[in-house]
Design a protein around this motif. Structure first.
Motif, PDB file in Angstrom:
ATOM      1  N   GLU A   1     -12.378  -1.736  -6.002  1.00 35.10           N
ATOM      2  CA  GLU A   1     -12.494  -0.286  -5.922  1.00 35.10           C
ATOM      3  C   GLU A   1     -13.840  -0.098  -5.100  1.00 35.10           C
ATOM      4  O   GLU A   1     -13.577   1.281  -4.381  1.00 35.10           O
ATOM      5  N   ASP A   2     -15.203  -0.589  -5.585  1.00 33.79           N
ATOM      6  CA  ASP A   2     -16.141  -0.440  -5.175  1.00 33.79           C
ATOM      7  C   ASP A   2     -15.995  -0.545  -3.836  1.00 33.79           C
ATOM      8  O   ASP A   2     -16.459   0.090  -2.715  1.00 33.79           O
ATOM      9  N   PHE A   3     -15.642  -1.496  -3.585  1.00 27.66           N
ATOM     10  CA  PHE A   3     -15.439  -2.166  -2.082  1.00 27.66           C
ATOM     11  C   PHE A   3     -14.312  -1.421  -0.851  1.00 27.66           C
ATOM     12  O   PHE A   3     -14.904  -0.970  -0.093  1.00 27.66           O
ATOM     13  N   VAL A   4     -13.319  -1.035  -1.412  1.00 27.32           N
ATOM     14  CA  VAL A   4     -12.362  -0.131  -0.862  1.00 27.32           C
ATOM     15  C   VAL A   4     -12.959   1.192  -0.899  1.00 27.32           C
ATOM     16  O   VAL A   4     -12.763   1.665   0.268  1.00 27.32           O
TER      17      VAL A   4
ATOM     18  N   VAL B   1     -15.014   1.654   2.268  1.00 24.99           N
ATOM     19  CA  VAL B   1     -14.717   1.093   4.065  1.00 24.99           C
ATOM     20  C   VAL B   1     -13.471   2.596   3.671  1.00 24.99           C
ATOM     21  O   VAL B   1     -13.311   2.194   5.291  1.00 24.99           O
ATOM     22  N   ARG B   2     -12.988   2.578   2.939  1.00 25.33           N
ATOM     23  CA  ARG B   2     -11.538   3.520   3.050  1.00 25.33           C
ATOM     24  C   ARG B   2     -11.590   4.921   4.299  1.00 25.33           C
ATOM     25  O   ARG B   2     -11.013   5.129   4.735  1.00 25.33           O
TER      26      ARG B   2
ATOM     27  N   ALA C   1      -6.270  -1.682   2.872  1.00 27.37           N
ATOM     28  CA  ALA C   1      -7.610  -1.437   3.013  1.00 27.37           C
ATOM     29  C   ALA C   1      -7.933  -2.361   1.818  1.00 27.37           C
ATOM     30  O   ALA C   1      -9.068  -3.595   1.707  1.00 27.37           O
ATOM     31  N   TYR C   2      -6.837  -3.182   0.712  1.00 31.60           N
ATOM     32  CA  TYR C   2      -7.270  -4.598   0.611  1.00 31.60           C
ATOM     33  C   TYR C   2      -6.924  -5.682   0.626  1.00 31.60           C
ATOM     34  O   TYR C   2      -7.867  -6.134   0.128  1.00 31.60           O
TER      35      TYR C   2
ATOM     36  N   LYS D   1     -11.688  -1.323  13.087  1.00 29.86           N
ATOM     37  CA  LYS D   1     -13.230   0.398  13.069  1.00 29.86           C
ATOM     38  C   LYS D   1     -14.466  -0.458  11.451  1.00 29.86           C
ATOM     39  O   LYS D   1     -14.776   0.120  11.732  1.00 29.86           O
ATOM     40  N   VAL D   2     -13.672  -0.932  10.865  1.00 31.17           N
ATOM     41  CA  VAL D   2     -14.538  -1.423   9.649  1.00 31.17           C
ATOM     42  C   VAL D   2     -15.628  -1.726  10.175  1.00 31.17           C
ATOM     43  O   VAL D   2     -17.215  -1.994   9.994  1.00 31.17           O
ATOM     44  N   VAL D   3     -15.151  -2.899  11.226  1.00 25.63           N
ATOM     45  CA  VAL D   3     -16.515  -3.844  11.230  1.00 25.63           C
ATOM     46  C   VAL D   3     -17.291  -2.593  11.987  1.00 25.63           C
ATOM     47  O   VAL D   3     -18.565  -2.618  12.845  1.00 25.63           O
TER      48      VAL D   3
END
Length: 390
Positions: free
Chosen positions: A38-41, A44-45, A100-101, A132-134
């Motif tokens: 959840e912290d990672f998602v 970036v979400r 996202a996962y 887009k996240v990168v």
């Protein structure tokens, strides 16, 4: 390691249970800790929300909204990463969507392994999301080194352009990797879900981890036999032919098909290669949204619909052998035919009578439709797509 498949299993949902202080023995061993995921998602979400649609199809896997209709569910499902030999690597609990996962699993795998290909059922939406996240997180640049492709069977549900551009069958050096290996694992874990979804969180984590390790152990113990069967294929008689000999046989048959196609189309091999490039460019450069009020846009819509309907009819009679499976295909074909009729009617209003398109039935009855806007030297898109598929 060559290819890894990422896929969600929505049958692995878990009903709400009262909170306990019980701690799982195998926390973080196979199923990642929910707090870390959840912290990672969460980081970036917000940068790039997922889009669930591809052409006219909408996929639940691309949705990023939480389910409101099933508040009793604690988790929506599980996502796992599997190699092309069906060995489980890791998994996590999903709470909504599948966009996202996968990035969390891909990020962890990329740190420890050299992976050449990565595939999932919504790769056409997932990979632009990763790009887009990168852009927002340059430290994740290494995840783009994996070559993406769309699982072969999942590609059948996407648009024709998407299948041309993303399907694993059209990727260089992907070989015969199907990208559906995770479904074999899901068929096993889905049976585990019958009981684990009613357990407490700690026990559910432990039981699924034990079953995953047992699955991997059986796969490793039998991998030599499975790989041998792939390498040695029995002929109809007692004679055995190796995979290399089968490949040579298919190469000879493919060469014969190509020569027959050259004679039928009265063209050269150089022109056929050019048609293949044009189909790839058509799939990659076509706009994602077409203006259906524009004459040129309606032409592209009609060409795409005719190509899709004809391909679905081929699949209907070649790959399906019972009426129960045929009905959904026929319903889709009928729906797309109505869209074609609407596009033809809208196009004929915009052009003179001499340039009007015939009825949908007349167009579909032709083996290779000749459109009014095609010149005598223009090769129809369907012919180019036929060469591309071969």
């Amino acid at each position: 390691m060559v290819a890894v498949s990422l896929e969600g299993n929505r049958k692995m949902y878990c009903f709400n249970r009262r909170g306990t202080d019980e701690c799982p023995y195998f926390e973080g061993t196979f199923i990642a800790k929910d707090t870390e995921v959840e912290d990672f998602v969460k980081r970036v979400r917000d940068k790039a929300p997922g889009r669930p649609s591809c052409g006219k199809s909408t996929f639940k896997a691309g949705r990023e909204a939480t389910r409101k209709s099933e508040p009793r569910l604690d988790k929506e499902g599980m996502m796992t990463s599997v190699c092309r030999h069906c060995i489980l690597f890791s998994g996590l609990n999903m709470f909504c969507g599948e966009i996202a996962y996968p990035l969390y699993l891909q990020n962890n795998l990329a740190k420890e392994n050299k992976i050449e290909f990565i595939c999932t059922g919504v790769m056409c939406k997932y990979y632009p999301y990763v790009e887009k996240v990168v852009e927002a997180f340059p430290e994740l640049q290494y995840v783009l080194q994996m070559h993406p492709f769309l699982s072969v069977m999942h590609a059948k549900g996407h648009s024709t352009k998407c299948e041309v551009e993303w399907s694993g069958r059209n990727q260089e050096e992907a070989g015969l990797t199907v990208g559906e290996e995770v479904e074999a694992v899901n068929s096993y874990l889905s049976r585990v879900a019958v009981t684990t979804k009613y357990m407490s969180k700690a026990r559910r984590t432990d039981i699924i981890t034990i079953h995953a390790r047992g699955w991997n152990l059986r796969k490793k113990q039998t991998s030599h036999r499975n790989l041998s069967r792939r390498f040695v294929k029995n002929n109809s008689g007692d004679e055995e032919k190796t995979n290399c000999q089968q490949t040579k046989k298919r190469t000879v048959e493919g060469e014969k098909d190509k020569q027959n196609l050259l004679r039928t189309l009265q063209t050269t091999e150089g022109e056929m290669k050019q048609w293949v490039k044009e189909v790839e460019e058509w799939a990659a450069s076509s706009p994602k949204s077409i203006n259906c009020q524009d004459q040129h846009g309606l032409q592209r819509v009609m060409e795409g619909l005719v190509l899709k309907i004809k391909q679905r009819k081929i699949e209907l009679y070649r790959e399906i052998d019972n009426n129960q499976d045929c009905k959904p295909k026929r319903d889709i074909i009928a729906k797309e035919k109505r869209k074609l009729e609407e596009a033809i009617a809208a196009y004929n209003v915009l052009v003179p009578d001499g340039e009007a398109v015939d009825t949908a039935d007349a167009v579909l009855s032709q083996d290779i439709p000749i459109w009014p806007w095609d010149s005598a030297s223009t090769v129809p898109l369907q012919t180019k797509k036929l060469v591309f598929d071969k």
